[in-house]
Design a protein around this motif. Sequence first.
Motif, PDB file in Angstrom:
ATOM      1  N   SER A 182       0.798  -1.228   0.000  1.00 48.49           N
ATOM      2  CA  SER A 182       0.000   0.000   0.000  1.00 48.49           C
ATOM      3  C   SER A 182       0.829   1.274   0.000  1.00 48.49           C
ATOM      4  N   ARG A 194       1.835   3.587  -1.904  1.00 49.72           N
ATOM      5  CA  ARG A 194       1.615   4.103  -3.245  1.00 49.72           C
ATOM      6  C   ARG A 194       2.523   5.286  -3.559  1.00 49.72           C
ATOM      7  N   VAL A 220      -9.985  -7.931  -6.712  1.00 45.91           N
ATOM      8  CA  VAL A 220     -10.865  -7.003  -5.994  1.00 45.91           C
ATOM      9  C   VAL A 220     -12.184  -7.706  -5.709  1.00 45.91           C
ATOM     10  N   THR A 261      -8.089   1.246   5.176  1.00 46.98           N
ATOM     11  CA  THR A 261      -7.619   2.258   4.229  1.00 46.98           C
ATOM     12  C   THR A 261      -6.302   2.874   4.694  1.00 46.98           C
ATOM     13  N   VAL A 286     -11.563   0.801   2.501  1.00 42.59           N
ATOM     14  CA  VAL A 286     -10.953  -0.492   2.161  1.00 42.59           C
ATOM     15  C   VAL A 286     -11.295  -1.466   3.283  1.00 42.59           C
ATOM     16  N   GLN A 294      -7.458   0.879  -8.223  1.00 44.37           N
ATOM     17  CA  GLN A 294      -7.837   0.653  -6.832  1.00 44.37           C
ATOM     18  C   GLN A 294      -8.444   1.914  -6.220  1.00 44.37           C
ATOM     19  N   ARG A 295      -7.791   3.032  -6.444  1.00 44.14           N
ATOM     20  CA  ARG A 295      -8.249   4.286  -5.836  1.00 44.14           C
ATOM     21  C   ARG A 295      -9.666   4.642  -6.262  1.00 44.14           C
ATOM     22  N   GLU A 321     -12.025   2.524  -4.233  1.00 41.00           N
ATOM     23  CA  GLU A 321     -12.019   2.884  -2.815  1.00 41.00           C
ATOM     24  C   GLU A 321     -12.705   4.229  -2.568  1.00 41.00           C
ATOM     25  N   THR A 334      -9.706  -4.374  -1.882  1.00 40.02           N
ATOM     26  CA  THR A 334      -8.865  -4.021  -3.023  1.00 40.02           C
ATOM     27  C   THR A 334      -7.388  -4.295  -2.800  1.00 40.02           C
ATOM     28  N   ARG A 335      -6.981  -4.526  -1.554  1.00 36.92           N
ATOM     29  CA  ARG A 335      -5.547  -4.657  -1.255  1.00 36.92           C
ATOM     30  C   ARG A 335      -5.163  -6.134  -1.102  1.00 36.92           C
ATOM     31  N   PRO A 351      -0.213  -4.035  -6.604  1.00 38.57           N
ATOM     32  CA  PRO A 351      -0.571  -3.847  -8.016  1.00 38.57           C
ATOM     33  C   PRO A 351       0.651  -3.686  -8.918  1.00 38.57           C
TER      34      PRO A 351
END
Length: 535
Positions: free
Chosen positions: A265, A267, A287, A344, A351, A389-390, A393, A477-478, A482
């Motif tokens: 995560s 990012r 996901v 999240t 998330v 992903q964003r 979320e 999503t995590r 990615p």
Amino acid sequence: MLRITELKLPLNHPEDAIRPAILTRLGITEEDLITYQIFRRAHDARKRNDIHLIYTLDIETKHENDILSRFKTDPKISLTPDTTYRFVTQAPQNLPTRPVIIGMGPCGLFAGLILAQMGFRPIILERGKEVRERTKDTFGLWRKRIFNPESNVQFGEGGAGTFSDGKLYTQIKDPNHYGRKVLTEFVKAGAPPEILYVSKPHIGTYRLVTMVEQMRATIESLGGEIRFQSRVDRIEIEKGEVQGVTLTNGNSISSNHVVLAVGHSARDTFKMLYDLGVYLEAKPFSVGFRIEHPQSLIDTCRYGSNASNPILGAADYKLVHHCKNGRSVYSFCMCPGGTVVAATSEAEHVVTNGMSQYSRNERNANSGIVVGITPEDYPGHPLAGIDFQRRLEAHAYVLGGKSYAAPGQLVGDFLANVPSTAFGKVLPSYLPDVHLCNLDSALPDYAIAAIREAIPAFDKLIPGFAMPDAVLTGVETRTSSPVRIKRNAHFQSINTQGLYPAGEGAGYAGGILSAAVDGIKVAEAVALDMTGGNK
């Protein structure tokens, strides 16, 4: 010693039944058997009302060679492999620089521990807080809707694995028995000794907190240094070689050996690497949603009349369905007797993830029900998966009422594509809250269609899985990183010498044990390079 595999005994066998079973299996007398120990204990629940325990045993006898000769064609009897961990080298005195590790999740923790045990005095940089302060911040979101972007489920000492089920099993190939080293170190740090032999060991969040603290103390006692709230804003690179790192506060640390163990995560770190020209590429991930059922339903479906047996504990499951639209749906990170948690790491995003305590005695079972996707679903630059992903979320935040509540829907309503208005028999465990709605827009159409097809298929395997009152919460999503930061045979970035991408964030692990094992491998590569062994 000799190893016997697949020795089967009834679930409720007497404690003294193993020794006579060994004698019968090997055809030896009581006097021939010196001692034995349990290496692994699993269970066979294919017939839920006739469950058996399956043992792997290491035994010492007076007539080892004779037994090996008699059973030379039997693959279930062999010499016990040597699982002793041996360090690849030791640090010389007066090393000019120290290795730097970015991140203190399972991968960074074990990379630091192994380097410290070899005398390299690593410097570990963790953007979040030490584990107990981090726990307070995490509970702040769950209980008060107060979000800290640098101290949460994803960031801080112990990594994302601290707020999970604490599963300690993996399907990676491990010919060097690194996993045994991980489990042994965990026991030293306070984990229950049973993790050394049960087939699906787990620890739980509260125990992990104490263990992480103990391992930190061990690293520091060996000369390692750990700096919290120390986010790396830039890796200094000259002519394709790492020179050190620069922190948010402007301080710099010189090092030619930097381990990148940032988790899936980080990012902003991925963006920094991309801008610096470090080679990375998009990779598949998944996901979906979290699904909650009564744990009693799962126990009964899996164990029948043996449900609640203390040896078996809370039942789990592992499911997969291949859909008509070409997608695959599978259960992910199943947490028996656990809770769904807010995970999240960015403001105004939602998330979900799952966690359990060691006891696994909460009322609900939960699991991710996720759909596999590939870079073809989010074409573009290597960071396009993060953008994908964003979007999900951020939309989940809106669907949940813009308050960090998770959007939720009853399974019956989800299958019928109608909004939910009230909970039934299953009450969700997610905090701070679950806002009922229609999840039809929470994922891409192909993912929604796949999950709608998969849930009834899973119901045929676990009757009640499609119960109308079961609850879905979004979004998960995590599941994995990615991106993949490609590395060479010496575990270094393929275009940046001295940078060691490691663990789940770099795309080389999935879960606590595999991430810890990767941390050991990378630590060995760093140590060998620093002492001239990787030539």
